[in-house]
Design an enzyme around this catalytic site. Sequence first.
Site, short mmCIF file in Angstrom:
data_model
loop_
_atom_site.label_atom_id
_atom_site.label_comp_id
_atom_site.label_asym_id
_atom_site.label_seq_id
_atom_site.Cartn_x
_atom_site.Cartn_y
_atom_site.Cartn_z
N ASP A 145 0.65 -1.07 -0.07
CA ASP A 145 0.01 -0.01 0.18
C ASP A 145 0.82 1.28 -0.06
O ASP A 145 0.39 2.26 -0.45
CB ASP A 145 -1.00 0.00 1.29
CG ASP A 145 -1.81 -1.00 1.27
OD1 ASP A 145 -2.69 -1.14 2.09
OD2 ASP A 145 -2.11 -1.70 0.13
N ALA A 146 1.86 1.24 0.50
CA ALA A 146 2.81 2.45 0.90
C ALA A 146 2.98 2.85 -0.41
O ALA A 146 3.33 4.15 -0.85
CB ALA A 146 3.82 2.13 1.95
N TYR A 161 2.01 2.15 -3.39
CA TYR A 161 0.77 2.78 -3.97
C TYR A 161 0.36 4.25 -3.73
O TYR A 161 0.29 4.83 -4.28
CB TYR A 161 -0.43 1.75 -3.83
CG TYR A 161 -1.84 2.35 -4.74
CD1 TYR A 161 -2.63 3.35 -4.04
CD2 TYR A 161 -2.10 1.96 -5.67
CE1 TYR A 161 -3.54 3.60 -4.75
CE2 TYR A 161 -3.20 2.18 -6.58
CZ TYR A 161 -3.95 3.03 -5.85
OH TYR A 161 -4.90 3.75 -6.85
N SER A 172 -14.22 7.83 -0.85
CA SER A 172 -12.93 7.48 -0.15
C SER A 172 -12.66 8.49 0.76
O SER A 172 -13.29 9.58 0.85
CB SER A 172 -12.04 7.16 -1.43
OG SER A 172 -10.86 6.57 -0.85
N LEU A 173 -11.50 8.23 1.40
CA LEU A 173 -10.82 9.31 2.18
C LEU A 173 -9.67 9.81 1.82
O LEU A 173 -8.70 8.98 1.14
CB LEU A 173 -10.64 8.60 3.81
CG LEU A 173 -11.99 8.24 4.30
CD1 LEU A 173 -11.50 7.32 5.60
CD2 LEU A 173 -12.80 9.32 5.07
N ARG A 218 -17.89 -1.85 -2.68
CA ARG A 218 -17.59 -0.49 -3.15
C ARG A 218 -17.45 -0.44 -4.69
O ARG A 218 -17.98 0.49 -5.24
CB ARG A 218 -16.86 0.20 -2.08
CG ARG A 218 -16.76 1.67 -2.56
CD ARG A 218 -15.68 2.46 -1.76
NE ARG A 218 -14.32 2.21 -2.16
CZ ARG A 218 -13.22 2.68 -2.06
NH1 ARG A 218 -13.30 3.58 -1.11
NH2 ARG A 218 -12.20 2.16 -2.27
N GLU A 253 -17.21 -1.93 7.47
CA GLU A 253 -16.02 -2.63 6.99
C GLU A 253 -16.30 -3.82 7.33
O GLU A 253 -16.36 -4.33 8.44
CB GLU A 253 -14.75 -1.92 7.52
CG GLU A 253 -13.58 -2.33 6.89
CD GLU A 253 -13.06 -1.37 5.66
OE1 GLU A 253 -14.00 -0.56 5.32
OE2 GLU A 253 -12.27 -1.65 5.08
N CYS A 263 31.08 -25.25 9.54
CA CYS A 263 31.95 -26.39 9.83
C CYS A 263 32.09 -27.49 9.22
O CYS A 263 32.74 -28.34 8.94
CB CYS A 263 31.85 -27.02 11.14
SG CYS A 263 30.31 -28.12 11.16
N CYS A 315 22.84 -29.18 11.03
CA CYS A 315 24.27 -29.54 10.96
C CYS A 315 24.45 -30.34 11.80
O CYS A 315 24.03 -30.31 13.09
CB CYS A 315 24.95 -28.09 11.34
SG CYS A 315 26.69 -28.48 11.68
S1 IVH Z 1 -15.44 6.47 6.60
C1 IVH Z 1 -16.70 9.07 3.48
N1 IVH Z 1 -14.47 5.05 8.53
O1 IVH Z 1 -11.32 3.29 4.21
C2 IVH Z 1 -16.49 8.39 4.26
N2 IVH Z 1 -13.80 4.37 6.20
O2 IVH Z 1 -10.20 5.06 2.40
C3 IVH Z 1 -16.21 7.00 3.76
N3 IVH Z 1 -12.37 2.45 6.38
O3 IVH Z 1 -13.56 2.74 1.52
C4 IVH Z 1 -15.33 5.95 4.75
N4 IVH Z 1 -12.43 2.19 8.55
O4 IVH Z 1 -12.99 0.88 3.29
C5 IVH Z 1 -14.56 5.20 7.11
N5 IVH Z 1 -13.73 3.92 10.35
C6 IVH Z 1 -13.91 4.21 9.16
C7 IVH Z 1 -13.15 3.20 8.40
C8 IVH Z 1 -13.12 3.53 6.73
C9 IVH Z 1 -11.86 1.83 7.31
C10 IVH Z 1 -11.90 2.10 5.02
C11 IVH Z 1 -13.20 2.16 3.90
C12 IVH Z 1 -13.08 3.27 2.93
C13 IVH Z 1 -11.59 3.52 3.05
C14 IVH Z 1 -11.46 5.16 2.81
#
Ligand code: IVH
Length: 677
Positions: free
Chosen positions: A31-32, A34, A80-81, A137, A174, A412, A427
């Site tokens: 992930d890092a 990405y 997404s966040l 999603r 989740e 050895c 060994c």
């Molecule tokens: S809120 C608009 N809360 O993180 C807000 N997401 O990068 C949308 N995730 O797709 C998500 N824990 O799969 C929210 N406590 C949490 C979360 C969470 C994990 C995941 C989720 C989301 C992704 C966002």
Amino acid sequence: MSIELQIQNLRDQLNHHNYQYYVLDDPSVPDAEYDRLFQQLKALERDNPEFVTKDSPTQRVGAQPLSAFSQIKHEMPMLSLDNAFSAEDMQEFNRRILDRLQLDGADSIEFACEPKLDGIAVSLLYEEGVLIRGATRGDGTTGEDITLNVRTIPTIPLKLSGSGYPHRLEVRGEIYMPKSGFEAINKKALSQGLKAFVNPRNAAAGSLRQLDPKITASRPLEMCSYSIGIAEGGDLAEKHAEILKQLQGWGFRLNPLLEVVSGVKGCLDYYERVSELRNQLPYEIDGVVFKVNQLGQQEKLGFVSRAPRWAIAHKFPAQEEMTTVKTIEFQVGRTGAVTPVARLVPVFVGGVTVSNATLHNMDEVERLDVRAGDTVVIRRAGDVIPQVVKVVLERRPEKTVVVEPPEQCPVCQSKVERLEGEAVARCSGGLYCAAQRKEALKHFASRKAMDIDGLGDKLIEMLVDLDMLHTPAGLYQLTREELSKLERMGPKSADNLVNAINDSKATELPRFLYALGIREVGEATARALAMHFGELDPLMEASEEQLLEVQDVGPIVAKHIINFFDQSHNKEVISALIDQAGVHWQPIESKAQDQLILQGKTWVLTGKLEQMGRSEAKNHLLQLGAKVAGSVSAKTDCVVAGPGAGSKLSKATELGIPTMDEEGFIAFLNEQGIELE
Ligand code: IVH
């Protein structure tokens, strides 16, 4: 390279990784990596807006869903966040919010804080309180219909409880696989010769995208909800955290670490606290999420293309990184185990620089098919030793060679043997092998064994290399004159060392037994053996049946003990230590096992112990006959919880297991006649 080309290049890479991750459930990079590419692309596009196109990965989330499931269009997009990676990023996030809302005062915003669960986002639609649809999603707009699969997950209610819920309600959250479940299914997969999952998130994703819901049902999946989508009718609270509580009332699980704080300071505190708990949590998280708590404020803030302005994910430092394998070498351990080790181009992961990773044994080398020159994903979670997770095959150089196990010991030259059915090759040189001798001596001198101050690993290696030391008994013959001739050893340190060696002669039987380095006899077993037999001689003469009477001693350990005392050179070393060097201990009252007050009990230590170290606390418990376990289960008898205790304490409370704080624990120890060191 022109900016336009750089942008195109980044997009191509990201699209490729997206496809691997979302469609194939087989991420090609950590992930890092990405995130880094994504941030680079975002920065380039921000500075060169003329090159932003609709199809850029920054403008949408994920990839096309698989065609095998039917598709579902989300009535409200699943967003997404944005990510924050530092306190500065968090300050900026807060500042942007204050500016938009035209508010002052650093603490004026209330944030709901949640862990960022590392699983799969899901949307669950309820009509008149009945679950009618579950969807992934997908790309945020269109997901896959996984209704039959989500119905198999016990933490997802099929029917809502309580009353007052909207007649149409979409709950989002989740789905994840707890660490223990992940380990269990991987163990099973490996034993059946199947491919293991790379991490719990992939295991959760793989389990959800099964066309046969029976398979999903057999996988240990859980769900926590963190928001709502569509809501028609019903009365919803005006704050995010309160809505979550309403959801809880209707039957959804919430993450127990949910909290509401004020301002960015509160957020950063929460981040620190949760980072400390991270490794003890029974599930994986990769950061924490902060959401503006008041829905009114959320509405005013609104969204940018892929993410709300009112929420952010503050990510933890990556626990997975990529690097290359320089060579694969074989190391010889104390018991002769010949272990393949990957020498790596140093990489910063999980908070430390890693340059070696054990590959455990040849089965593991074959499973990973790792070779010198390969690019690999390294994972280091908490204090766990770094692991090679997988080889990035698409980056394999052209000419690589398959690793072959050595036939001779690299130290050895004795023959390397691998017994039928054993994963480990050894060994056959025994103490003839300098590597085994060094390790045996290091173990003998170590803190929990004979505890010889100042006799470090480097010094032992030097003494063995200079042929000055052959057995543990030889330590007690080293003289001040000999030692002071060593490199970087003055007369004073030589004196101190001789004194420390002499001091170690007065020891305890459990330490001595542990120091001998009998295979599979760790600290706890050594203590149990000492308690049971009371003296060395009866132990040396014990039969298998007698050994099996000791707590924790099974047939394998019993065999190792008998083999050890059967070997004449071991008997010689023991006699040299006791009769010539004068190693001795106070006789222990041999208590019958059932007299020990905590015999057969399992205790768990959690949180920070302030007046004694973990290992001291553990030793006291072992001495009283208890087993000390790492996790709480129905079999736990008592939990000692210091400050900062998290999930283990809450689990104990949930299960109704007695708990005590450190003070209570010390009082209990005092009652048993144990005073702190
Ligand atoms: S809120 C608009 N809360 O993180 C807000 N997401 O990068 C949308 N995730 O797709 C998500 N824990 O799969 C929210 N406590 C949490 C979360 C969470 C994990 C995941 C989720 C989301 C992704 C966002």
